[in-house]
Write a protein that holds these residues in place. Structure first.
Motif, PDB file in Angstrom:
ATOM      1  N   HIS A 330       0.840  -1.202   0.000  1.00  0.00           N
ATOM      2  CA  HIS A 330       0.000   0.000   0.000  1.00  0.00           C
ATOM      3  C   HIS A 330       0.875   1.251   0.000  1.00  0.00           C
ATOM      4  N   GLU A 331       0.646   2.124  -0.961  1.00  0.00           N
ATOM      5  CA  GLU A 331       1.184   3.473  -0.909  1.00  0.00           C
ATOM      6  C   GLU A 331       0.159   4.345  -0.197  1.00  0.00           C
ATOM      7  N   MET A 332       0.616   5.258   0.667  1.00  0.00           N
ATOM      8  CA  MET A 332      -0.317   5.982   1.521  1.00  0.00           C
ATOM      9  C   MET A 332      -0.280   7.492   1.338  1.00  0.00           C
ATOM     10  N   SER A 333       0.756   7.996   0.704  1.00  0.00           N
ATOM     11  CA  SER A 333       0.874   9.439   0.537  1.00  0.00           C
ATOM     12  C   SER A 333       0.332   9.903  -0.816  1.00  0.00           C
ATOM     13  N   LYS A 334       0.780   9.210  -1.912  1.00  0.00           N
ATOM     14  CA  LYS A 334       0.332   9.574  -3.262  1.00  0.00           C
ATOM     15  C   LYS A 334       0.070   8.309  -4.070  1.00  0.00           C
ATOM     16  N   ASP A 335      -0.850   8.425  -5.035  1.00  0.00           N
ATOM     17  CA  ASP A 335      -1.097   7.294  -5.918  1.00  0.00           C
ATOM     18  C   ASP A 335      -0.088   7.295  -7.067  1.00  0.00           C
ATOM     19  N   ALA A 336      -0.236   6.367  -7.992  1.00  0.00           N
ATOM     20  CA  ALA A 336       0.729   6.213  -9.088  1.00  0.00           C
ATOM     21  C   ALA A 336       0.821   7.451  -9.970  1.00  0.00           C
ATOM     22  N   SER A 337      -0.260   8.240  -9.999  1.00  0.00           N
ATOM     23  CA  SER A 337      -0.270   9.454 -10.818  1.00  0.00           C
ATOM     24  C   SER A 337       0.193  10.682 -10.040  1.00  0.00           C
ATOM     25  N   GLY A 338       0.571  10.480  -8.784  1.00  0.00           N
ATOM     26  CA  GLY A 338       1.040  11.599  -7.971  1.00  0.00           C
ATOM     27  C   GLY A 338      -0.059  12.350  -7.263  1.00  0.00           C
ATOM     28  N   ASN A 339      -1.291  11.837  -7.305  1.00  0.00           N
ATOM     29  CA  ASN A 339      -2.400  12.490  -6.613  1.00  0.00           C
ATOM     30  C   ASN A 339      -2.339  12.206  -5.115  1.00  0.00           C
ATOM     31  N   PRO A 340      -2.663  13.190  -4.282  1.00  0.00           N
ATOM     32  CA  PRO A 340      -2.569  12.996  -2.836  1.00  0.00           C
ATOM     33  C   PRO A 340      -3.597  11.990  -2.321  1.00  0.00           C
ATOM     34  N   LEU A 341      -3.151  11.103  -1.466  1.00  0.00           N
ATOM     35  CA  LEU A 341      -4.039  10.129  -0.825  1.00  0.00           C
ATOM     36  C   LEU A 341      -4.412  10.542   0.595  1.00  0.00           C
ATOM     37  N   ASN A 342      -3.639  11.453   1.176  1.00  0.00           N
ATOM     38  CA  ASN A 342      -3.927  11.948   2.533  1.00  0.00           C
ATOM     39  C   ASN A 342      -4.107  10.801   3.522  1.00  0.00           C
ATOM     40  N   ASN A 343      -3.243   9.812   3.427  1.00  0.00           N
ATOM     41  CA  ASN A 343      -3.429   8.590   4.207  1.00  0.00           C
ATOM     42  C   ASN A 343      -2.173   8.169   4.973  1.00  0.00           C
ATOM     43  N   ALA A 344      -1.106   8.992   4.942  1.00  0.00           N
ATOM     44  CA  ALA A 344       0.098   8.666   5.704  1.00  0.00           C
ATOM     45  C   ALA A 344      -0.220   8.700   7.200  1.00  0.00           C
ATOM     46  N   ARG A 345       0.603   8.028   8.000  1.00  0.00           N
ATOM     47  CA  ARG A 345       0.321   7.905   9.431  1.00  0.00           C
ATOM     48  C   ARG A 345       1.493   8.397  10.275  1.00  0.00           C
ATOM     49  N   SER A 346       1.157   9.005  11.384  1.00  0.00           N
ATOM     50  CA  SER A 346       2.174   9.399  12.355  1.00  0.00           C
ATOM     51  C   SER A 346       2.555   8.194  13.198  1.00  0.00           C
ATOM     52  N   PHE A 347       3.812   7.752  13.069  1.00  0.00           N
ATOM     53  CA  PHE A 347       4.355   6.708  13.937  1.00  0.00           C
ATOM     54  C   PHE A 347       5.349   7.322  14.926  1.00  0.00           C
ATOM     55  N   LYS A 348       5.030   8.547  15.354  1.00  0.00           N
ATOM     56  CA  LYS A 348       5.881   9.246  16.318  1.00  0.00           C
ATOM     57  C   LYS A 348       6.043   8.426  17.591  1.00  0.00           C
ATOM     58  N   PHE A 349       4.942   7.856  18.079  1.00  0.00           N
ATOM     59  CA  PHE A 349       5.010   6.998  19.258  1.00  0.00           C
ATOM     60  C   PHE A 349       5.392   5.586  18.816  1.00  0.00           C
ATOM     61  N   VAL A 350       6.626   5.206  19.100  1.00  0.00           N
ATOM     62  CA  VAL A 350       7.093   3.868  18.745  1.00  0.00           C
ATOM     63  C   VAL A 350       6.243   2.859  19.516  1.00  0.00           C
ATOM     64  N   PRO A 351       5.554   1.929  18.833  1.00  0.00           N
ATOM     65  CA  PRO A 351       4.636   1.026  19.534  1.00  0.00           C
ATOM     66  C   PRO A 351       5.307   0.288  20.701  1.00  0.00           C
ATOM     67  N   ASP A 352       4.617   0.280  21.828  1.00  0.00           N
ATOM     68  CA  ASP A 352       5.102  -0.348  23.059  1.00  0.00           C
ATOM     69  C   ASP A 352       4.982  -1.864  22.941  1.00  0.00           C
ATOM     70  N   PRO A 353       6.084  -2.620  22.984  1.00  0.00           N
ATOM     71  CA  PRO A 353       5.991  -4.075  22.869  1.00  0.00           C
ATOM     72  C   PRO A 353       5.088  -4.709  23.917  1.00  0.00           C
TER      73      PRO A 353
END
Length: 483
Positions: A330-353
């Motif tokens: 899955h691409e989450m920022s832009k599609d193949a044509s460069g159109n914005p998907l607005n779907n990227a995610r903040s992984f600032k908080f490293v998941p707690d094991p």
């Protein structure tokens, strides 16, 4: 403010970087304030209750930080799940006074004020408490009360000032702007003077904590000289520094760092956890079996992600593509044509094991040392225009991110550097609930929303006083623009 008769006190676990362990937890279902105030143990129990109300974790953090501070901005939005309808009110500026998130935030803040007032009302009745310890208790109570009012002011503007628990009138009016300002500044200044630089227990406010809240209050009030001076006081004290690896700053194992001046501590328990990752894991993301993915998905706008330099280490905290559990890419920022998907995610908080379901132990920063550096840079620019001093402060933050220095010659006017600072603050603090206040301070909150096609009005810079409070108090006036 509504009168509250039976209230829970949960012990707070508020983490500051210099502390080593959590406060002891004692739970009470109801209490008589006078029964808690005669001894050190009694004072500490009431303070623990005040800290517990002041901090915002679990779903309360989701509501206050993300709905109040992020979804109404140009950085982040939400779709999906049962939460979508509530989030849309903030994305579309359609909130009103009946929104339960406002009343929840209001109530928690005033409970913190109430508990702090118990300490301050009974400080002269303390028995057997050494003078230096009593002085510290009083300073903590003053900090908690001022921080709670600063929090309320940020969202609602001037609110009723209840500075004693004795003979409280159930009918309150909002404080004047001048009285609100004087109270917050006086209390934070006094607290900072008497609080220690470090504490033995995690959860205790320090001098740096109080000064950090004061610095940000001054900044958001556009009191530039005062903000710059307090920021310099924090810098000169040399108790804080930037954590070396920004991409790992928010990991559980790095919580006791010198960058955190003020945080809301989290543990992997319901009500005390950081639940953000359950909202940011995309569908079918490969997670541990002890974690969970919510249908309500927090997403970053592609236009915001595109503001990062490709070499910026902070991009490591943004998920822009992944392969799901079925092997689908899955691409989450832009599609193949460069159109914005607005779907990227903040992984600032490293998941707690060791996270359990949605609840993870990653502490939630309120004010970091990076914020102090950029706050002073902004204040100096507003005072003097671009100078080497403000450029150096910005570059200190950029060095940690691994990107090239900016140059004074590239910013000929105050407005140019102001715009850059706003963008840099976005890249540094995304997902930390600061974007709304930054946009308001720089007069771009409403115009930015209108540019996104939203019917935003000037009065939206404040949220409405909760309708439950208006209904209970005939003397309490609603904020302008709201019915």
């Amino acid at each position: 403010m509504k009168k509250v008769t039976i209230l829970a006190i949960a012990a707070g676990m508020m983490l500051l970087g210099s502390c080593k362990k959590f406060l002891k937890e004692d739970i009470y279902t109801q209490y008589d304030p006078a029964s808690f105030t005669g001894t050190a143990d009694g004072f500490e129990k009431v303070l623990n209750g005040a800290y517990s109300q002041l901090q915002v974790t679990g779903y309360a953090n989701r509501n206050d930080v993300y709905c109040f501070g992020e979804f109404c901005t140009d950085e982040m939005w939400e779709t999906g799940g049962g939460f979508e309808a509530q989030a849309k009110d903030f994305i579309n500026f359609t909130w009103d006074a009946t929104n339960s998130f406002f009343s929840a935030s209001w109530t928690k803040s005033y409970l913190a004020v109430r508990d702090a007032n118990v300490i301050l009302d009974n400080k002269d009745k303390a028995s057997g408490i050494p003078a230096d310890k009593l002085k510290a208790y009083i300073a903590e109570a003053r900090f908690i009360r001022a921080a709670a009012y600063s929090y309320l002011y940020n969202f609602f503007g001037p609110v009723p000032l209840v500075i004693s628990g004795k003979n409280v009138d159930a009918l309150q009016t909002k404080a004047s702007e001048a009285d609100m300002q004087q109270f917050i500044i006086t209390e934070l200044t006094a607290a900072a003077a008497d609080l220690p630089a470090t504490q033995a227990l995690r959860g205790k406010a320090t001098k740096g904590t109080a000064l950090a809240v004061l610095c940000k209050y001054y900044l958001n009030k556009r009191m530039w000289k005062e903000s710059a001076d307090v920021a310099q006081q924090i810098i000169t004290a040399n108790n804080y520094s930037l954590f070396t690896d920004i991409s790992r700053l928010f990991a559980v194992e790095n919580e006791s760092n010198k960058e955190y001046l003020y945080v809301f501590p989290c543990i992997n328990q319901t009500g005390y956890g950081n639940i953000v990752m359950a909202h940011t894991f995309p569908p079918a993301y490969p997670i541990l079996t002890n974690w969970i993915i919510f249908g309500a998905q927090f997403k970053l706008y592609t236009k915001f992600v595109d503001t990062f330099d490709p070499t910026d280490k902070r991009l490591k905290m943004i998920l822009t593509n992944y392969t799901d559990t079925k092997g689908t890419y899955h691409e989450m920022s832009k599609d193949a044509s460069g159109n914005p998907l607005n779907n990227a995610r903040s992984f600032k908080f490293v998941p707690d094991p060791n996270g359990l379901s949605a609840d993870m132990g990653n502490d939630i920063p309120v004010i970091r040392y990076a914020d102090i550096l950029l706050s002073r840079a902004e204040a100096l620019n507003e005072l003097n225009g671009p100078t080497a001093a403000s450029i150096d402060l910005i570059n200190e933050v950029r060095h940690r991110a691994g990107i090239t220095d900016i140059k004074l010659a590239d910013y000929p006017a105050k407005e140019n550097l102001r715009d850059f600072i706003l963008a840099e603050r976005g890249r540094e603090f995304f997902g930390e609930g600061k974007r709304r206040e930054d946009l308001i301070r720089m007069n771009k909150f409403i115009t930015g929303a209108v540019a996104r096609g939203i019917n935003a009005k000037p009065y939206h810079v404040l949220y409405p006083i909760p309708q439950t409070e208006i209904d209970a108090d005939k003397n309490l006036q609603q904020n302008e623009g709201y019915r």
